[in-house]
Design a protein around this motif. Structure first.
Motif, PDB file in Angstrom:
ATOM      1  N   PRO A 238       6.851  27.520  13.317  1.00 40.67           N
ATOM      2  CA  PRO A 238       7.978  26.824  13.693  1.00 40.67           C
ATOM      3  C   PRO A 238       7.689  26.309  14.681  1.00 40.67           C
ATOM      4  CG  PRO A 238       8.303  28.700  11.815  1.00 40.67           C
ATOM      5  CD  PRO A 238       7.448  28.648  12.753  1.00 40.67           C
ATOM      6  N   VAL A 239       8.484  24.673  15.449  1.00 42.65           N
ATOM      7  CA  VAL A 239       8.560  23.993  16.875  1.00 42.65           C
ATOM      8  C   VAL A 239       9.826  23.051  16.273  1.00 42.65           C
ATOM      9  CG1 VAL A 239       7.951  22.221  18.060  1.00 42.65           C
ATOM     10  CG2 VAL A 239       6.036  24.121  17.454  1.00 42.65           C
ATOM     11  N   ILE A 240      10.633  23.007  16.703  1.00 45.30           N
ATOM     12  CA  ILE A 240      12.286  22.521  16.886  1.00 45.30           C
ATOM     13  C   ILE A 240      12.338  21.991  18.063  1.00 45.30           C
ATOM     14  CG2 ILE A 240      14.928  22.625  16.532  1.00 45.30           C
ATOM     15  CD1 ILE A 240      14.349  25.270  15.343  1.00 45.30           C
ATOM     16  N   GLY A 241      11.972  20.279  18.212  1.00 44.77           N
ATOM     17  CA  GLY A 241      12.325  19.918  19.760  1.00 44.77           C
ATOM     18  C   GLY A 241      10.652  18.441  20.018  1.00 44.77           C
ATOM     19  N   PRO A 242      10.850  18.234  20.943  1.00 42.09           N
ATOM     20  CA  PRO A 242       9.638  17.093  20.373  1.00 42.09           C
ATOM     21  C   PRO A 242       8.214  18.702  20.958  1.00 42.09           C
ATOM     22  CG  PRO A 242      11.148  16.745  22.166  1.00 42.09           C
ATOM     23  CD  PRO A 242      11.760  18.081  21.663  1.00 42.09           C
ATOM     24  N   ALA A 243       7.431  17.671  20.466  1.00 44.30           N
ATOM     25  CA  ALA A 243       6.193  18.259  19.869  1.00 44.30           C
ATOM     26  C   ALA A 243       5.535  18.221  22.015  1.00 44.30           C
ATOM     27  CB  ALA A 243       4.642  17.719  19.301  1.00 44.30           C
ATOM     28  N   ASN A 244       5.595  17.645  21.880  1.00 42.84           N
ATOM     29  CA  ASN A 244       5.359  16.774  23.420  1.00 42.84           C
ATOM     30  C   ASN A 244       5.496  17.193  24.440  1.00 42.84           C
ATOM     31  OD1 ASN A 244       6.799  15.122  23.175  1.00 42.84           O
ATOM     32  ND2 ASN A 244       5.463  13.320  23.782  1.00 42.84           N
ATOM     33  N   ALA A 245       7.228  18.235  24.618  1.00 41.15           N
ATOM     34  CA  ALA A 245       8.114  19.266  25.566  1.00 41.15           C
ATOM     35  C   ALA A 245       7.352  19.701  26.018  1.00 41.15           C
ATOM     36  CB  ALA A 245       9.290  19.421  25.130  1.00 41.15           C
ATOM     37  N   PRO A 246       6.881  19.157  27.686  1.00 44.28           N
ATOM     38  CA  PRO A 246       6.645  19.794  28.430  1.00 44.28           C
ATOM     39  C   PRO A 246       7.263  21.515  28.678  1.00 44.28           C
ATOM     40  CG  PRO A 246       8.394  18.743  29.655  1.00 44.28           C
ATOM     41  CD  PRO A 246       8.501  18.486  28.084  1.00 44.28           C
TER      42      PRO A 246
ATOM     43  N   GLN B 181      22.568  25.456  22.332  1.00 47.82           N
ATOM     44  CA  GLN B 181      23.235  24.369  23.114  1.00 47.82           C
ATOM     45  C   GLN B 181      22.301  24.302  24.189  1.00 47.82           C
ATOM     46  OE1 GLN B 181      26.481  26.985  24.889  1.00 47.82           O
ATOM     47  NE2 GLN B 181      27.871  26.203  22.558  1.00 47.82           N
ATOM     48  N   ILE B 182      21.080  25.286  24.247  1.00 45.58           N
ATOM     49  CA  ILE B 182      20.405  25.076  26.003  1.00 45.58           C
ATOM     50  C   ILE B 182      19.550  23.709  25.300  1.00 45.58           C
ATOM     51  CG2 ILE B 182      18.520  26.068  26.373  1.00 45.58           C
ATOM     52  CD1 ILE B 182      19.862  28.276  26.729  1.00 45.58           C
ATOM     53  N   LEU B 183      18.862  23.725  24.116  1.00 48.02           N
ATOM     54  CA  LEU B 183      18.332  22.749  23.578  1.00 48.02           C
ATOM     55  C   LEU B 183      18.710  21.313  23.056  1.00 48.02           C
ATOM     56  CD1 LEU B 183      16.705  24.673  20.646  1.00 48.02           C
ATOM     57  CD2 LEU B 183      15.155  24.344  22.251  1.00 48.02           C
ATOM     58  N   ALA B 184      19.900  21.693  23.094  1.00 51.71           N
ATOM     59  CA  ALA B 184      20.817  20.153  23.206  1.00 51.71           C
ATOM     60  C   ALA B 184      20.868  19.621  24.828  1.00 51.71           C
ATOM     61  CB  ALA B 184      22.609  20.214  22.873  1.00 51.71           C
ATOM     62  N   LEU B 185      20.830  20.159  25.590  1.00 53.25           N
ATOM     63  CA  LEU B 185      21.082  19.974  26.856  1.00 53.25           C
ATOM     64  C   LEU B 185      20.049  19.427  27.257  1.00 53.25           C
ATOM     65  CD1 LEU B 185      23.246  22.529  28.478  1.00 53.25           C
ATOM     66  CD2 LEU B 185      23.911  20.258  28.790  1.00 53.25           C
ATOM     67  N   PHE B 186      18.504  20.300  27.139  1.00 50.48           N
ATOM     68  CA  PHE B 186      17.364  18.841  27.639  1.00 50.48           C
ATOM     69  C   PHE B 186      16.653  18.959  26.243  1.00 50.48           C
ATOM     70  CE2 PHE B 186      18.303  22.824  30.072  1.00 50.48           C
ATOM     71  CZ  PHE B 186      18.743  21.617  31.124  1.00 50.48           C
ATOM     72  N   PRO B 187      16.821  17.640  25.399  1.00 46.92           N
ATOM     73  CA  PRO B 187      16.356  17.282  24.068  1.00 46.92           C
ATOM     74  C   PRO B 187      14.936  16.660  24.188  1.00 46.92           C
ATOM     75  CG  PRO B 187      18.540  15.187  25.369  1.00 46.92           C
ATOM     76  CD  PRO B 187      18.441  16.739  26.309  1.00 46.92           C
ATOM     77  N   THR B 188      14.774  16.340  25.126  1.00 41.19           N
ATOM     78  CA  THR B 188      13.414  15.050  24.891  1.00 41.19           C
ATOM     79  C   THR B 188      12.381  16.687  25.486  1.00 41.19           C
ATOM     80  OG1 THR B 188      13.579  14.694  27.174  1.00 41.19           O
ATOM     81  CG2 THR B 188      14.339  13.382  25.347  1.00 41.19           C
ATOM     82  N   ASP B 189      13.235  17.515  26.844  1.00 42.52           N
ATOM     83  CA  ASP B 189      11.921  18.521  27.418  1.00 42.52           C
ATOM     84  C   ASP B 189      11.808  19.301  27.506  1.00 42.52           C
ATOM     85  OD1 ASP B 189      12.542  16.880  30.619  1.00 42.52           O
ATOM     86  OD2 ASP B 189      14.619  16.836  29.807  1.00 42.52           O
ATOM     87  N   ALA B 190      12.212  20.229  25.963  1.00 48.06           N
ATOM     88  CA  ALA B 190      12.260  21.692  25.837  1.00 48.06           C
ATOM     89  C   ALA B 190      12.004  21.700  24.122  1.00 48.06           C
ATOM     90  CB  ALA B 190      13.401  22.650  26.227  1.00 48.06           C
TER      91      ALA B 190
ATOM     92  N   VAL C 295      10.020  27.401  20.049  1.00 46.88           N
ATOM     93  CA  VAL C 295       8.618  27.989  18.984  1.00 46.88           C
ATOM     94  C   VAL C 295       9.009  29.345  18.414  1.00 46.88           C
ATOM     95  CG1 VAL C 295       6.339  28.640  18.734  1.00 46.88           C
ATOM     96  CG2 VAL C 295       6.501  25.963  20.219  1.00 46.88           C
ATOM     97  N   ILE C 296       9.455  29.361  17.770  1.00 46.33           N
ATOM     98  CA  ILE C 296       9.334  30.490  16.728  1.00 46.33           C
ATOM     99  C   ILE C 296       8.271  31.145  16.107  1.00 46.33           C
ATOM    100  CG2 ILE C 296      11.006  31.524  14.392  1.00 46.33           C
ATOM    101  CD1 ILE C 296      12.739  28.937  15.147  1.00 46.33           C
ATOM    102  N   ARG C 297       8.799  32.944  16.145  1.00 52.45           N
ATOM    103  CA  ARG C 297       7.445  33.847  16.276  1.00 52.45           C
ATOM    104  C   ARG C 297       8.406  34.761  15.062  1.00 52.45           C
ATOM    105  NH1 ARG C 297       3.184  33.445  18.661  1.00 52.45           N
ATOM    106  NH2 ARG C 297       2.335  34.459  16.946  1.00 52.45           N
ATOM    107  N   TYR C 298       8.091  35.216  14.006  1.00 52.27           N
ATOM    108  CA  TYR C 298       8.873  36.412  13.359  1.00 52.27           C
ATOM    109  C   TYR C 298       7.829  37.825  14.174  1.00 52.27           C
ATOM    110  CZ  TYR C 298       9.159  31.686  10.583  1.00 52.27           C
ATOM    111  OH  TYR C 298       9.306  30.572  10.173  1.00 52.27           O
TER     112      TYR C 298
END
Length: 217
Positions: free
Chosen positions: A50-58, A81-90, A93-96
């Motif tokens: 699962p991915v949260i955020g832009p697939a092409n984020a650097p 909050q960290i993801l909200a601070l960098f919405p297009t940059d980060a 990826v969730i691993r179980y």
């Protein structure tokens, strides 16, 4: 030199040795974690994750996550909050890493929710109400399903989907990757392949920020 001075100096010397040994051990652990991550980079991200955020984020944050883990629950608000601070940059990826009893079923609830486009609300519901269902000795997974339903999951379809063999394959692969990367606790984070060696929201933010700044130069 009187006895009191000798005792004080001995204590200071012992403390200095202990501090130095602790720092050396921490540095060695950091080097080991970095070496393992670098040599097994293919184990960090899989196509099924699962991915949260832009697939092409650097910048890619990888979290080894257990839905039953109290620390994962505590970490989620600052991570959000960290993801909200960098919405297009980060991106996240969730691993179980299903280390607790019943966590494998909770993961399958999340995967069923992902099929229905409800992954984030169901994940947030499971974390919010984790204390009522995630007893490590005797988890109440029907309560987990009920909270997922409250978050929008079609529970009848979800329970059918939970039996899909690919869900178990995901669990097995993520478990194997966690072992290969020497992940022994959750949450464990990597940022662009670098392990987070100082645990805490602030060190994670600083590491993400550094990686984002590199991409902007």
């Amino acid at each position: 030199m009187n006895r009191r001075v000798i005792v004080v100096l001995t204590g200071v010397f012992a403390l200095a040795i202990f501090s130095g040994a602790t720092l050396f051990h921490r540095n060695e652990q950091t080097k080991r974690a970095q070496a393992v991550a670098a040599s097994r980079a293919e184990a960090l991200v899989r196509d099924h994750s699962p991915v949260i955020g832009p697939a092409n984020a650097p910048v890619t944050i990888v979290e080894f996550f257990d839905p039953s883990c109290e620390a994962c629950r505590a970490f989620y608000p600052p991570l959000k909050q960290i993801l909200a601070l960098f919405p297009t940059d980060a991106r996240l990826v969730i691993r179980y890493a299903a280390f607790h009893e019943g966590s494998d079923v909770a993961v399958k609830i999340l995967e069923a929710a992902r099929l229905q486009g409800k992954f984030v609300p169901v994940k947030e519901a499971l974390l919010e109400f984790q204390p009522e269902w995630a007893d490590h000795d005797k988890p109440d997974l029907e309560k987990a399903w009920a909270r997922a339903k409250d978050a929008g999951l079609d529970i009848e379809t979800g329970k059918r989907d939970a039996a899909r063999p690919e869900f178990q394959t995901t669990l097995d692969q993520d478990g194997a990757d966690a072992k290969a990367l020497e992940v022994s606790r959750t949450p464990t984070f990597f940022v662009n392949g670098q392990p987070l060696t100082e645990f805490g929201p602030r060190p994670l933010y600083e590491l993400v920020k550094r990686e984002v700044e590199k991409t902007r130069k």
